[in-house]
Design a protein around this motif. Structure first.
Motif, PDB file in Angstrom:
ATOM      1  N   GLY A  34     108.926 138.173  36.453  1.00  0.00           N
ATOM      2  CA  GLY A  34     107.561 137.749  36.157  1.00  0.00           C
ATOM      3  C   GLY A  34     106.971 136.932  37.278  1.00  0.00           C
ATOM      4  O   GLY A  34     107.479 136.872  38.392  1.00  0.00           O
ATOM      5  N   ARG A  35     105.875 136.288  36.978  1.00  0.00           N
ATOM      6  CA  ARG A  35     105.153 135.524  38.001  1.00  0.00           C
ATOM      7  C   ARG A  35     105.816 134.204  38.333  1.00  0.00           C
ATOM      8  O   ARG A  35     105.760 133.753  39.459  1.00  0.00           O
ATOM      9  CB  ARG A  35     103.724 135.268  37.536  1.00  0.00           C
ATOM     10  CG  ARG A  35     102.923 136.530  37.454  1.00  0.00           C
ATOM     11  CD  ARG A  35     101.510 136.213  37.099  1.00  0.00           C
ATOM     12  NE  ARG A  35     100.772 137.464  36.974  1.00  0.00           N
ATOM     13  CZ  ARG A  35      99.480 137.528  36.951  1.00  0.00           C
ATOM     14  NH1 ARG A  35      98.755 136.443  37.030  1.00  0.00           N
ATOM     15  NH2 ARG A  35      98.890 138.698  36.848  1.00  0.00           N
ATOM     16  N   ALA A  36     106.400 133.560  37.340  1.00  0.00           N
ATOM     17  CA  ALA A  36     107.039 132.265  37.577  1.00  0.00           C
ATOM     18  C   ALA A  36     108.466 132.502  38.068  1.00  0.00           C
ATOM     19  O   ALA A  36     109.415 132.462  37.301  1.00  0.00           O
ATOM     20  CB  ALA A  36     107.040 131.441  36.298  1.00  0.00           C
ATOM     21  N   CYS A  37     108.605 132.770  39.340  1.00  0.00           N
ATOM     22  CA  CYS A  37     109.922 133.061  39.907  1.00  0.00           C
ATOM     23  C   CYS A  37     110.736 131.776  39.966  1.00  0.00           C
ATOM     24  O   CYS A  37     110.621 130.993  40.901  1.00  0.00           O
ATOM     25  CB  CYS A  37     109.791 133.664  41.296  1.00  0.00           C
ATOM     26  SG  CYS A  37     109.248 135.366  41.287  1.00  0.00           S
ATOM     27  N   GLN A  38     111.543 131.594  38.943  1.00  0.00           N
ATOM     28  CA  GLN A  38     112.423 130.440  38.909  1.00  0.00           C
ATOM     29  C   GLN A  38     113.849 130.916  39.075  1.00  0.00           C
ATOM     30  O   GLN A  38     114.237 131.940  38.532  1.00  0.00           O
ATOM     31  CB  GLN A  38     112.298 129.707  37.569  1.00  0.00           C
ATOM     32  CG  GLN A  38     110.943 129.104  37.317  1.00  0.00           C
ATOM     33  CD  GLN A  38     110.874 128.473  35.936  1.00  0.00           C
ATOM     34  OE1 GLN A  38     111.623 128.839  35.046  1.00  0.00           O
ATOM     35  NE2 GLN A  38     109.976 127.520  35.785  1.00  0.00           N
TER      36      GLN A  38
END
Length: 114
Positions: A34-38
């Protein structure tokens, strides 16, 4: 399209190798989709349940990418067999019969001119 298939196959194999290495060393790390690459890093000794969950994600990620690459490669190979201008064209009985009919017609026309 074929290049994408080979890239997906190589990526799938890399993901499986990475999962095996993480399983062996007991420390799993993966980027969340997803967008929040954690980046998630979990050790087996610290939190076994979360480690199993992250390893399940890693063990599923590789085969899915690998399967997608094989699907695309299969579609490319099938398109090559069905394309009459491809050197891998398999042909069909209908085309063979048409070729035979046209060859006989051409032979008949040339024999009537002589």
């Amino acid at each position: 399209m074929r290049a994408l298939a080979y890239i997906l196959i190589a990526s799938g194999l890399f993901c499986l190798a990475d999962a095996a290495y993480d399983e062996y060393r007991g420390v799993a790390d993966a980027l969340s989709p997803g967008r929040a690459c954690q980046r998630h890093v979990i050790a087996r000794a610290d939190d076994p349940k979360q480690f199993r969950n992250l390893m399940a994600y890693q063990w599923l990620r590789g085969p899915i990418v690998l399967f997608g690459g094989f699907i695309i490669l299969g579609l490319c190979l099938r398109a090559d067999r069905l394309d009459p201008f491809s050197p891998n064209f398999a042909g069909s009985d209908a085309l063979d019969a048409l070729n035979h009919t046209l060859a006989e017609e051409e032979k008949r026309r040339h024999s009537s001119l002589e």
